[in-house]
Structure formats: structure tokens, C-alpha cells
Design a protein around this motif. Sequence first.
Motif, PDB file in Angstrom:
ATOM      1  N   ALA A  39      12.751   0.852  -4.822  1.00  0.00           N
ATOM      2  CA  ALA A  39      13.827   0.329  -3.862  1.00  0.00           C
ATOM      3  C   ALA A  39      13.532  -0.732  -3.166  1.00  0.00           C
ATOM      4  CB  ALA A  39      14.487   1.417  -3.131  1.00  0.00           C
ATOM      5  N   PRO A  40      12.540  -0.781  -2.290  1.00  0.00           N
ATOM      6  CA  PRO A  40      12.240  -1.920  -1.475  1.00  0.00           C
ATOM      7  C   PRO A  40      11.835  -3.106  -2.171  1.00  0.00           C
ATOM      8  CG  PRO A  40      10.468  -0.261  -1.016  1.00  0.00           C
ATOM      9  CD  PRO A  40      11.411   0.341  -2.088  1.00  0.00           C
ATOM     10  N   LEU A  41      11.375  -3.193  -3.453  1.00  0.00           N
ATOM     11  CA  LEU A  41      10.885  -3.881  -4.170  1.00  0.00           C
ATOM     12  C   LEU A  41      12.048  -4.877  -4.783  1.00  0.00           C
ATOM     13  CD1 LEU A  41       7.812  -2.561  -6.077  1.00  0.00           C
ATOM     14  CD2 LEU A  41       7.812  -4.439  -4.373  1.00  0.00           C
ATOM     15  N   LEU A  42      13.104  -4.092  -5.202  1.00  0.00           N
ATOM     16  CA  LEU A  42      14.369  -4.461  -5.700  1.00  0.00           C
ATOM     17  C   LEU A  42      15.232  -5.310  -4.593  1.00  0.00           C
ATOM     18  CD1 LEU A  42      15.484  -1.838  -8.276  1.00  0.00           C
ATOM     19  CD2 LEU A  42      14.607  -4.023  -8.743  1.00  0.00           C
ATOM     20  N   GLN A  43      15.175  -4.648  -3.620  1.00  0.00           N
ATOM     21  CA  GLN A  43      15.765  -5.218  -2.140  1.00  0.00           C
ATOM     22  C   GLN A  43      15.094  -6.498  -1.898  1.00  0.00           C
ATOM     23  OE1 GLN A  43      15.410  -2.177   0.554  1.00  0.00           O
ATOM     24  NE2 GLN A  43      17.374  -1.121   0.265  1.00  0.00           N
ATOM     25  N   ARG A  44      13.936  -6.850  -2.146  1.00  0.00           N
ATOM     26  CA  ARG A  44      13.261  -7.849  -1.704  1.00  0.00           C
ATOM     27  C   ARG A  44      13.249  -9.007  -2.762  1.00  0.00           C
ATOM     28  NH1 ARG A  44       7.711  -6.396  -1.400  1.00  0.00           N
ATOM     29  NH2 ARG A  44       8.277  -4.906   0.324  1.00  0.00           N
ATOM     30  N   HIS A  45      12.974  -8.574  -4.031  1.00  0.00           N
ATOM     31  CA  HIS A  45      13.141  -9.675  -5.179  1.00  0.00           C
ATOM     32  C   HIS A  45      14.173  -9.673  -5.810  1.00  0.00           C
ATOM     33  CE1 HIS A  45       8.688  -9.958  -4.116  1.00  0.00           C
ATOM     34  NE2 HIS A  45       8.465  -8.624  -4.312  1.00  0.00           N
ATOM     35  N   GLY A  46      14.928  -8.848  -5.906  1.00  0.00           N
ATOM     36  CA  GLY A  46      16.326  -9.002  -6.744  1.00  0.00           C
ATOM     37  C   GLY A  46      16.217  -8.309  -8.103  1.00  0.00           C
ATOM     38  N   ALA A  47      17.131  -8.568  -8.997  1.00  0.00           N
ATOM     39  CA  ALA A  47      17.144  -8.185 -10.240  1.00  0.00           C
ATOM     40  C   ALA A  47      16.050  -8.972 -11.146  1.00  0.00           C
ATOM     41  CB  ALA A  47      18.619  -8.235 -10.923  1.00  0.00           C
ATOM     42  N   VAL A  48      15.018  -8.040 -11.100  1.00  0.00           N
ATOM     43  CA  VAL A  48      13.787  -8.769 -11.862  1.00  0.00           C
ATOM     44  C   VAL A  48      13.341  -7.652 -12.920  1.00  0.00           C
ATOM     45  CG1 VAL A  48      13.161 -10.850 -10.614  1.00  0.00           C
ATOM     46  CG2 VAL A  48      12.127  -8.431 -10.450  1.00  0.00           C
ATOM     47  N   GLY A  83      11.315   6.360  -7.359  1.00  0.00           N
ATOM     48  CA  GLY A  83      12.256   5.566  -6.659  1.00  0.00           C
ATOM     49  C   GLY A  83      12.309   4.873  -5.447  1.00  0.00           C
ATOM     50  N   GLU A  84      11.385   5.830  -4.659  1.00  0.00           N
ATOM     51  CA  GLU A  84      11.007   5.194  -3.348  1.00  0.00           C
ATOM     52  C   GLU A  84      10.245   3.998  -3.465  1.00  0.00           C
ATOM     53  OE1 GLU A  84       9.823   8.540  -0.902  1.00  0.00           O
ATOM     54  OE2 GLU A  84      11.614   9.335  -1.064  1.00  0.00           O
ATOM     55  N   ALA A  85       9.489   4.094  -4.449  1.00  0.00           N
ATOM     56  CA  ALA A  85       8.407   2.593  -4.458  1.00  0.00           C
ATOM     57  C   ALA A  85       9.443   1.681  -5.051  1.00  0.00           C
ATOM     58  CB  ALA A  85       7.412   3.134  -5.610  1.00  0.00           C
ATOM     59  N   GLN A 141       0.948  -1.308  -0.062  1.00  0.00           N
ATOM     60  CA  GLN A 141      -0.050  -0.081  -0.012  1.00  0.00           C
ATOM     61  C   GLN A 141       0.787   1.469   0.108  1.00  0.00           C
ATOM     62  OE1 GLN A 141      -2.660  -0.790  -1.399  1.00  0.00           O
ATOM     63  NE2 GLN A 141      -3.936   0.499   0.005  1.00  0.00           N
ATOM     64  N   ALA A 142       1.914   1.309   0.683  1.00  0.00           N
ATOM     65  CA  ALA A 142       2.664   2.345   1.030  1.00  0.00           C
ATOM     66  C   ALA A 142       3.454   2.724  -0.466  1.00  0.00           C
ATOM     67  CB  ALA A 142       3.710   2.453   2.037  1.00  0.00           C
ATOM     68  N   GLY A 143       3.942   1.663  -1.289  1.00  0.00           N
ATOM     69  CA  GLY A 143       4.578   1.953  -2.149  1.00  0.00           C
ATOM     70  C   GLY A 143       3.462   2.366  -3.535  1.00  0.00           C
ATOM     71  N   ARG A 144       2.186   1.845  -3.351  1.00  0.00           N
ATOM     72  CA  ARG A 144       1.210   2.082  -4.117  1.00  0.00           C
ATOM     73  C   ARG A 144       0.839   3.410  -4.178  1.00  0.00           C
ATOM     74  NH1 ARG A 144      -3.329  -2.546  -4.779  1.00  0.00           N
ATOM     75  NH2 ARG A 144      -4.461  -0.856  -5.830  1.00  0.00           N
ATOM     76  N   ALA A 145       1.095   4.071  -2.865  1.00  0.00           N
ATOM     77  CA  ALA A 145       0.247   5.422  -2.660  1.00  0.00           C
ATOM     78  C   ALA A 145       1.657   6.281  -3.056  1.00  0.00           C
ATOM     79  CB  ALA A 145       0.394   5.570  -1.261  1.00  0.00           C
ATOM     80  N   ARG A 146       2.872   6.081  -3.129  1.00  0.00           N
ATOM     81  CA  ARG A 146       3.977   6.784  -3.649  1.00  0.00           C
ATOM     82  C   ARG A 146       4.000   6.830  -5.094  1.00  0.00           C
ATOM     83  NH1 ARG A 146       5.929  10.817  -1.479  1.00  0.00           N
ATOM     84  NH2 ARG A 146       8.460  10.301  -1.927  1.00  0.00           N
ATOM     85  N   LEU A 147       3.668   5.609  -5.983  1.00  0.00           N
ATOM     86  CA  LEU A 147       3.348   5.664  -7.016  1.00  0.00           C
ATOM     87  C   LEU A 147       2.312   6.717  -7.684  1.00  0.00           C
ATOM     88  CD1 LEU A 147       3.583   1.820  -7.967  1.00  0.00           C
ATOM     89  CD2 LEU A 147       5.029   3.734  -8.705  1.00  0.00           C
ATOM     90  N   MET A 148       1.357   6.844  -7.091  1.00  0.00           N
ATOM     91  CA  MET A 148       0.155   7.535  -7.389  1.00  0.00           C
ATOM     92  C   MET A 148       0.599   8.984  -7.111  1.00  0.00           C
ATOM     93  SD  MET A 148      -2.067   5.540  -8.541  1.00  0.00           S
ATOM     94  CE  MET A 148      -3.704   6.670  -8.643  1.00  0.00           C
ATOM     95  N   GLN A 149       1.251   9.316  -6.074  1.00  0.00           N
ATOM     96  CA  GLN A 149       1.704  10.647  -5.944  1.00  0.00           C
ATOM     97  C   GLN A 149       2.705  11.188  -6.973  1.00  0.00           C
ATOM     98  OE1 GLN A 149       3.899  11.068  -2.190  1.00  0.00           O
ATOM     99  NE2 GLN A 149       3.581  13.349  -2.445  1.00  0.00           N
TER     100      GLN A 149
END
Length: 167
Positions: free
Chosen positions: A116-125, A112-114, A85-93
Motif C-alpha cells: 500500500a505505501p509503495l503504490l501511494q508513493r510511486h503510483g501505478a507501476v 497488502g500492508e507492504a 525496512q518496515a515493509g521488508r519486515a512485513r514481507l518476510m512475516q
Amino acid sequence: GAGRLAALGVRSVALACNTAHAWHGQIQALFPQLRVLHIAQQTALYLKAGGARQALVLATDGTYDSGLYDAALADCGIAALRPGQAGRARLMQGIYEGVKQGDMPLAVQCFGEALAPLLQRHGAVPVIMGCTEIPLALPQAPQARGAELVDPAWILACALAQDAYAH
């Protein structure tokens, strides 16, 4: 608009807006003489050809709610990864207060803030930039450096050109 294009003899059309593809089936049903290319399906086929097994999807709430990319990616054996939800909110903003208002530094920061945590969690996809505003700012974000950014609008345009020249 699709009816006017069909009346002019157009064979294939593409909708640039990702979220608008929620109505793809209705438009295709109304105008069966047109080939209405589907942005998420074309993107999924592109990723499948590249061997992707997972992809991050950055998009609008409407695109997420419609399941547009989830279904198309699943059909190609690719898992769709989404922000919380937080990442989605940043994308919409970033989309509405950033790009659409001409505040590109805000858009770069939000996207970028939306991401960063996805790349940290899932790696290079691969990262699907599933809104036409996202490619205008995300590539400039430091968090996106080195990421495989996928622009569905570019993929759709290539598919439309290929379809047009195939005839």
C-alpha cells in the motif's frame, strides 16, 4: 541436480526460487552446456517489452541483499523500487509466518500492508512478486486491486517453454 539434468541431455533449466538465483552464475559456470534461465533477467525483459520505466520489487531479504532484480532491471533501463525496512519486515512475516505456515489471512494482510505505501508513493507501476510465496496471497489483498501484479515464476515458465519449443 543440474549435473544430472545435463547428463540426461537437458538443454535449458529454470530455478523456481527467486532467491536461489543469487547462485545463477555459479551454476551456469559449472554447467556451460545448460542454458540456465535467469528469473530476474526474464522478468526485466518482459517489463521492458511492456514499456515499464519503474517497477516495485516485493521479495525476500536475500533477494534484496543480492541485488538480483536491481541489476537485471537496470540493464533494461528500469528503476527498481523497494520497500523500506518496515515493509521488508512485513514481507518476510507474510512469507514465513503466513504462507509457509499456512496462515493465508496473515500473508494477505502482510503483503497488502507492504504494498500500500509503495503504490501511494510511486503510483501505478508494475509490482514484481519476487518470491514464489507472494503470488499465493498478494492478489487477494484489497490493496492490490487494480495493481499490475507481475509473477516472475510465470514469466520464467513461459521462457522455459519457449526455449524448449524453439529447438
